[in-house]
Each structure stands twice: as structure tokens, then as C-alpha cells.
Design a protein around this motif. Structure first.
Motif, PDB file in Angstrom:
ATOM      1  N   HIS A 277      42.730 -38.704 -12.253  1.00 52.75           N
ATOM      2  CA  HIS A 277      41.407 -38.610 -11.618  1.00 52.75           C
ATOM      3  C   HIS A 277      41.404 -38.529 -10.089  1.00 52.75           C
ATOM      4  O   HIS A 277      40.435 -38.074  -9.498  1.00 52.75           O
ATOM      5  N   TYR A 278      42.482 -39.004  -9.462  1.00 49.88           N
ATOM      6  CA  TYR A 278      42.532 -39.038  -7.997  1.00 49.88           C
ATOM      7  C   TYR A 278      42.405 -37.621  -7.432  1.00 49.88           C
ATOM      8  O   TYR A 278      43.155 -36.719  -7.801  1.00 49.88           O
ATOM      9  N   HIS A 279      41.412 -37.433  -6.560  1.00 42.69           N
ATOM     10  CA  HIS A 279      41.151 -36.124  -5.944  1.00 42.69           C
ATOM     11  C   HIS A 279      40.945 -35.029  -6.989  1.00 42.69           C
ATOM     12  O   HIS A 279      41.354 -33.888  -6.790  1.00 42.69           O
ATOM     13  N   LYS A 280      40.318 -35.414  -8.088  1.00 46.41           N
ATOM     14  CA  LYS A 280      39.975 -34.433  -9.122  1.00 46.41           C
ATOM     15  C   LYS A 280      38.479 -34.574  -9.434  1.00 46.41           C
ATOM     16  O   LYS A 280      37.894 -35.632  -9.216  1.00 46.41           O
TER      17      LYS A 280
ATOM     18  N   ALA B  37      34.588 -37.010   6.847  1.00 49.66           N
ATOM     19  CA  ALA B  37      35.813 -36.208   6.945  1.00 49.66           C
ATOM     20  C   ALA B  37      37.112 -36.997   6.852  1.00 49.66           C
ATOM     21  O   ALA B  37      38.115 -36.614   7.433  1.00 49.66           O
ATOM     22  N   GLU B  38      37.109 -38.072   6.070  1.00 52.32           N
ATOM     23  CA  GLU B  38      38.365 -38.790   5.832  1.00 52.32           C
ATOM     24  C   GLU B  38      39.321 -37.906   5.066  1.00 52.32           C
ATOM     25  O   GLU B  38      40.506 -37.824   5.363  1.00 52.32           O
ATOM     26  N   GLU B  39      38.772 -37.215   4.073  1.00 55.89           N
ATOM     27  CA  GLU B  39      39.621 -36.386   3.208  1.00 55.89           C
ATOM     28  C   GLU B  39      40.196 -35.189   3.972  1.00 55.89           C
ATOM     29  O   GLU B  39      41.112 -34.537   3.500  1.00 55.89           O
ATOM     30  N   GLN B  40      39.652 -34.900   5.138  1.00 53.49           N
ATOM     31  CA  GLN B  40      40.149 -33.798   5.956  1.00 53.49           C
ATOM     32  C   GLN B  40      41.207 -34.289   6.946  1.00 53.49           C
ATOM     33  O   GLN B  40      41.625 -33.556   7.836  1.00 53.49           O
TER      34      GLN B  40
ATOM     35  N   ASP C 134      32.519 -39.283   2.763  1.00 53.64           N
ATOM     36  CA  ASP C 134      32.788 -37.895   2.356  1.00 53.64           C
ATOM     37  C   ASP C 134      33.742 -37.845   1.169  1.00 53.64           C
ATOM     38  O   ASP C 134      34.531 -38.757   0.939  1.00 53.64           O
ATOM     39  N   HIS C 135      33.676 -36.738   0.437  1.00 50.49           N
ATOM     40  CA  HIS C 135      34.700 -36.421  -0.552  1.00 50.49           C
ATOM     41  C   HIS C 135      34.878 -34.898  -0.511  1.00 50.49           C
ATOM     42  O   HIS C 135      34.619 -34.300   0.529  1.00 50.49           O
ATOM     43  N   PHE C 136      35.302 -34.282  -1.596  1.00 53.56           N
ATOM     44  CA  PHE C 136      35.663 -32.861  -1.516  1.00 53.56           C
ATOM     45  C   PHE C 136      34.538 -31.879  -1.827  1.00 53.56           C
ATOM     46  O   PHE C 136      34.736 -30.670  -1.776  1.00 53.56           O
TER      47      PHE C 136
ATOM     48  N   VAL D  41      35.206 -43.427  -7.428  1.00 53.35           N
ATOM     49  CA  VAL D  41      36.084 -44.465  -6.876  1.00 53.35           C
ATOM     50  C   VAL D  41      36.368 -44.153  -5.405  1.00 53.35           C
ATOM     51  O   VAL D  41      36.284 -45.032  -4.547  1.00 53.35           O
ATOM     52  N   ASP D  42      36.670 -42.877  -5.127  1.00 53.82           N
ATOM     53  CA  ASP D  42      37.067 -42.438  -3.788  1.00 53.82           C
ATOM     54  C   ASP D  42      35.926 -41.651  -3.140  1.00 53.82           C
ATOM     55  O   ASP D  42      35.813 -40.465  -3.355  1.00 53.82           O
ATOM     56  N   ASN D  43      35.023 -42.188  -2.359  1.00 51.51           N
ATOM     57  CA  ASN D  43      34.965 -43.558  -1.961  1.00 51.51           C
ATOM     58  C   ASN D  43      33.515 -44.056  -2.030  1.00 51.51           C
ATOM     59  O   ASN D  43      33.013 -44.682  -1.120  1.00 51.51           O
TER      60      ASN D  43
HETATM   61 ZN   LIG Z   1      40.557 -39.473  -0.991  1.00 56.57          ZN
END
Ligand SMILES: [Zn+2]
Length: 596
Positions: free
Chosen positions: A491-494, A372-375, A319-321, A338-340
Motif C-alpha cells: 500500500h505504501y505510495h500506492k 510537497a513532502e512527497e516531492q 500532500d500526497h500523490f 496512512v501517508d499522511n
Molecule cells: Zn509518502
């Protein structure tokens, strides 16, 4: 001879240093292919998958696609009803503008607080409305840690009350006391909500201090202003208002109770600290939008030939956003390359190679692409809590999360591995690969508790993430650090965490190969992999392994005997063939007998 090689040979990969990096390869089986990792990363981070948002179309499409890959490798489904999916029941909760907080002193006028500026809150109990008017109790750090003889609660009754506490944990330079400067789980905000809820609190206010939290109020505000996802209520105690408050508001609140927050902070550093009930109540009206939905972990298995009931588990979150509809079109898709997508690329490549490995390993291999890692590590939390649903029980988890495709690394990060009996094997294999093990340079940030392996650790499974360090071949350390800094800042979480055609995937192939070798060592290891004695997860492992083994019950037919201590040795893990050793006192006469 490298006894770690299962089927025999290795190839030499020429390196820029003119030395050889040993990459273990199977004679009878496919090889790790960097280009296949590239293809996965490119596809999963493409516009087509819409940022793989939890509870969004793109996230579901990613899960379906990953399942199809597992199937194409010939791996068995390890999910429910013969499928590759473990359903993860979830709930989205959004705090609505009608929500109100006010501090009500014993004498004097109530002080209303402003949502997002003064506090953020979320209803963990997942009900659309909640009202309470309850006294506030200052709890120091709100920690109970028997291993450090620490108890902030003493005999306080928190039922129906509001807990006020500091984020982080008692200051320490002593490695034996809250691990010195390193952050333990007791310092994380997630722990604070869990522990206060277990004590019956209706709400918790965590005092935000930038230095203690290691991030500013804007980060808190951004991540708590939007919808938050939770695992659907599983009967564990939950807060009606899981909240953070601004430092200045906390100071005001303390002053309303005739107290000084800086002084309270000092008092909280002592074991003798006792909870203080303030003459101030929190009157709150919680209004939330509650949206239940189902997300999925994708799980597959390669069955072992000797002990199929035990498995090495590989994990990576998919997952991501997703798409953020509040942002302008064209800049609202979080690609999460990159993530992930990188971790998924590695997971799939390890899965493909294991599926083709002949002969099949003695123990099973499980592969889980979690949601749902990002959650808040939710998919892996569900996986850990429901590990019994899996066709084999994990004895080790190797996780991959956000690896930079920057070329061949000379370092590897395996933070947490050193806390397990598996570490000598990790050291040996790292050496074979010419990789230096990089120590955690910022233990105070508590990174260990921020990725999916932690969800498996907390149910007792020895677990860690595998990642590159900062030193890459052909570059100095400063280059790697600058690249990492650029990623984190820009870039992280963007949305701009996008795929780049120039990326070099050899390093990711090496990390995959390294993880494959670790797994190969673990599946054939005769000794159980354990947390080291005294580790914070040791108890969880004992608990997991002793499930269904009731020490007292074993002596039920011997009323003359009374077990006073039981050490449970279980091997193979999680089986009924448990050996129980310990001390048993004969009742009454005080004579001591040993029972095997
Ligand atoms: Zn993340």
C-alpha cells in the motif's frame, strides 16, 4: 507528582494489560478525541480530495480545509498578510524525450546513452533548455565533512564540469566515523547534488548500486521519469543535469578512461583519495517542460503569554500523490490515508486541544500542515528556510508522518530525539505513558533524512518525528512487523493506501497526547533545547542563533583586541539578548585577556 502536567489532572485509561496508561488531560480544556482523528483521516483520504496532489486541485482543497479547521479552533493565522497560508513558490520540471546524453572519449566514437534505461536526469536550474559538453571528474563520494576530516574535492576545479560519484558514504563500523553503519546526510543523493552544485558543477552523475542506494534501478527510473517539483530558484547553485547512471554504464565509462570502477570504489574509501579527471566528456542536450506554480503551507498559532516570540512547532505534511493521469481511471487516485492523513488528523487534534487549553502556555505553539513532502520535503524546506517569516521562532519541532491506526502501541519511535538535550524529558514522558522507546532498527537506511523534521533540523531547530513502534497491545511483535511489512509492500505510495472502517484510532490519540505533553514540557522549559555537542546539526543551530551577531564587530572599537574564538550562548533563543563568551587575544603583544 507529575510536574509535566500543566493544569493538574490525569485520567487512567484502562488497558488490556490491566495496568494504567496515563493520558494527561487538561482540567480546563478539551481532551484528545480518537474519533476526531478518525473523521479527519476519513475525509482527507476520500475521493473528494483527489489524493491531495501538490499543484493539483485536491491539494489546494485540503489546504483550504485545514485552514478552516485551525480557524474554527480559534487559532491565529501565522501566514502571510493575516492569512493561514505561507505561499511556497514551486516549479514542476519534466525531462522531455528530446533530451540526449553521449559519452565522448578523447579518441574514438561517442557513445550515446538511453534515457531511463542508462540514466535519468532532471534540470534543477529550471530552464527549458541546456547544452553542455564538459569533462567528467570522478569524485569518490563527493563529500566534504570537516568533522570526520574528510574532503573528496581537495583542490579540484569543478566549474562547468561533470561530477561522477558514488551514492552513500565511506564504509564504516566506527560510530565516530560517519556514524558507523548508520547513514548520515552526506550519503543521501540530495546532498550530492547540493555539494557538487556549490562547487560549480554543471551536471552530476550518481552511480547507482542497488546495495548502496537500498533500492533498485526501477525505483530510480519511476521517480525520475515523471515531472519533478522544485522550490522556485532561490539563488542557490543548481545543476543543469542532476542525474543517476546505471552501474554498468558507469563501469563502461570508467573503462573508456582506462580505469576500473571496482578499483575506484576501493580508492574512494580513503581520506587520501584525489579527484580524477577522465579523458571523457559528457555531451548533453537537456530539454524540459517547466511549469511554475504556487503551493501553500498552512500555518496557525496559539500565542504564548510570557515569551510569545518563541514556539514549539508541530508539523505534518498534508500532500500526497494526487491523481496520476497516466494510470487507468478507477486506479489512479492516491488516497494517502496512512501517508499522511493520519499525521494531519493528529496535528489537527493537538491544535484543537491546545487552542482550548487554559491558561495559555508561556511560549507560543505553532502548527504547520506542510506541502510537497512527497516531492522531496519541499514545503518543510521552505518553512525552515523562511522560519523568520513566522510570528514566533521554533525552539523544537515535533513531526507526524504516516502512523498506523492499529490500536494501542507499547512502543514509541522518536529517532533523533536522543541527539538533543530534550531527550531526558522525552524518556520521562514515554515512561509515564508506559511506552518503550524503540531504537532505529535500520539506521543504514537513513530514515531520519526522509521526513519533514529533517528540513527543520538542517536549519538548526531540534526536531524529530513521533511514531508508534511495532508492538501493539494484545499482539506480539511479529504481528506488528507483519502489518508494517504488508503496508510497505502492498500500500505504501500506492492508490490502495485507503481508509478502513475497522481501523482503531486509540493509538493515534495516544501519540497525539504524548506529543501534546512533549510540547507542554518544551513551552515551559527554562533551559534552551539544543543539539548535543558534536552533533551534525549543532553548527546550524549556532548559525541560526547567531544571525545578526557578528563576533568581530563586537570588538570593532577595541583595535588592541582580536577575538580568536567565540562561543555563542543565546538564551532566549534568537533574540538580541545574546551572551557572548570566548577568548580574545590582545593584538601584537600576545597577552591574553578574557572578555565577557
Ligand atoms: Zn509518502
Amino acid at each position: 507528582m507529575r510536574k509535566l502536567l500543566i493544569t493538574g489532572t490525569a485520567i487512567l485509561l484502562a488497558t488490556a494489560l490491566g495496568m494504567g496508561v496515563l493520558l494527561a488531560q487538561k482540567v480546563h480544556g478539551p481532551r484528545i478525541d480518537a474519533e476526531k482523528i478518525r473523521d479527519t483521516v476519513k475525509y482527507l483520504s476520500s475521493d473528494e480530495l483527489e489524493g491531495r496532489g501538490t499543484g493539483q486541485k485536491g491539494g489546494d482543497a485540503a489546504a483550504d480545509w485545514i485552514a478552516a479547521q485551525f480557524k474554527s479552533y480559534g487559532l491565529k493565522p501565522a501566514g502571510a498578510k493575516g492569512s493561514y497560508f505561507q505561499d511556497v513558490p514551486m516549479v514542476g520540471v519534466k525531462t522531455l524525450a528530446q533530451t540526449t546524453f553521449a559519452l565522448v572519449p578523447k579518441d574514438g566514437a561517442p557513445v550515446p546513452l538511453k534515457n531511463l534505461d542508462d540514466y535519468v536526469t532532471s534540470n534543477e536550474s529550471q530552464s527549458p533548455v541546456g547544452d553542455f559538453d564538459a569533462p567528467i571528474v570522478f569524485l569518490g563520494y563527493g563529500i566534504i565533512a570537516p568533522e570526520y576530516q574528510w574532503d573528496d574535492y581537495k583542490s579540484v576545479d569543478l566549474k562547468g564540469k561533470v561530477a561522477l560519484l558514488f551514492v552513500s558514504e565511506p564504509e564504516s563500523n566506527d560510530p565516530k566515523f560517519f556514524k558507523g553503519k548508520a547513514l548520515t546526510y552526506y550519503g543521501r543523493w540530495t546532498y550530492k547534488y547540493e555539494e557538487t552544485a556549490r562547487h560549480g558543477a554543471v551536471a552530476t552523475l550518481i552511480i547507482h548500486r542497488t546495495d548502496l542506494a537500498s533500492y533498485g534501478w526501477d525505483v530510480v527510473r519511476n521517480s525520475w521519469g515523471a515531472e519533478r517539483s522544485y522550490l522556485q530558484n532561490d539563488g542557490t547553485p543548481k545543476l543543469q543535469a542532476a542525474s543517476w547512471i546505471q552501474l554498468n554504464v558507469a563501469k563502461k565509462l570508467a573503462a573508456m578512461g582506462g580505469l576500473d570502477l571496482d578499483k575506484l570504489y576501493k580508492e574512494a574509501q580513503s581520506r587520501d583519495f584525489k579527484p580524477i579527471e577522465l579523458p571523457v566528456k559528457l555531451k548533453a542536450h537537456m530539454a524540459s517542460e517547466v511549469r511554475p506554480f504556487t503551493s501553500r503551507n498552512v500555518v496557525a498559532m496559539l500565542e504564548g503569554v510570557k515569551q510569545p516570540g518563541e514556539a514549539v512547532l508541530y508539523t505534518a505534511h498534508y500532500d500526497h500523490f494526487g491523481i496520476d493521469s497516466s494510470r487507468p481511471k478507477g486506479d489512479n487516485l492516491y488516497h494517502g490515508a496512512v501517508d499522511n492523513a493520519t499525521g494531519c488528523g493528529i496535528l489537527l487534534e493537538i491544535a484543537r486541544v491546545w487552542a482550548g487549553t487554559k491558561p495559555a502556555p508561556p511560549r507560543s505553539i505553532l502548527f504547520a500542515a506542510v506541502t510537497a513532502e512527497e516531492q522531496g520535503l519541499l514545503g518543510s524546506e521552505y518553512l525552515g528556510k523562511h522560519a523568520a517569516q513566522l510570528p514566533a521562532q521554533p525552539i523544537l519541532d515535533l513531526n507526524y508522518d504516516a502512523l498506523a491506526p492499529l490500536g494501542i502501541p507499547e512502543e514509541v519511535e522518536v529517532a533523533g530525539a536522543e541527539r538533543t538535550t530534550f531527550y531526558p524529558t522525552v524518556e520521562k514522558i514515554a515512561k509515564d505513558y508506559g511506552l518503550a522507546i524503540k531504537p532505529d532498527v535500520h539506521p543504514e537506511a537513513g530514515h531520519y533524512y526522509r521526513s519533514d523534521h529533517f528540513s527543520l533540523s538542517r536549519v538548526g531547530i531540534p526536531s524529530f518525528s513521533i511514531s508508534e513502534g511495532m508492538k501493539f497491545q494484545g499482539h506480539d511483535l511479529a504481528w506488528g512487523e507483519a502489518e508494517a511489512k504488508d503496508y510497505v509492500t502492498n500500500h505504501y505510495h500506492k492508490p490502495s493506501d485507503e481508509f478502513h472502517a475497522g481501523w482503531d484510532f486509540q493509538g493515534l490519540a495516544m501519540m497525539a497526547s504524548f506529543g501534546y505533553e512533549l510540547g507542554a514540557a518544551a513551552v515551559s522549559q527554562t533551559e534552551a533545547i539544543r543539539w548535543l555537542p558534536g552533533d551534525e546539526f549543532e553548527k546550524a543551530q549556532q548559525k541560526m542563533q547567531s544571525k545578526g551577531i557578528d563576533g568581530e564587530a563586537l570588538f570593532a572599537r577595541r583595535p588592541d583586541l582580536r577575538p580568536v574564538s567565540l562561543d555563542i550562548f543565546v538564551y532566549p533563543q534568537l533574540t538580541r539578548q545574546a551572551l557572548i563568551g570566548g577568548t580574545v587575544h590582545a593584538k601584537g603583544d600576545g597577552r591574553r585577556r578574557l572578555v565577557d
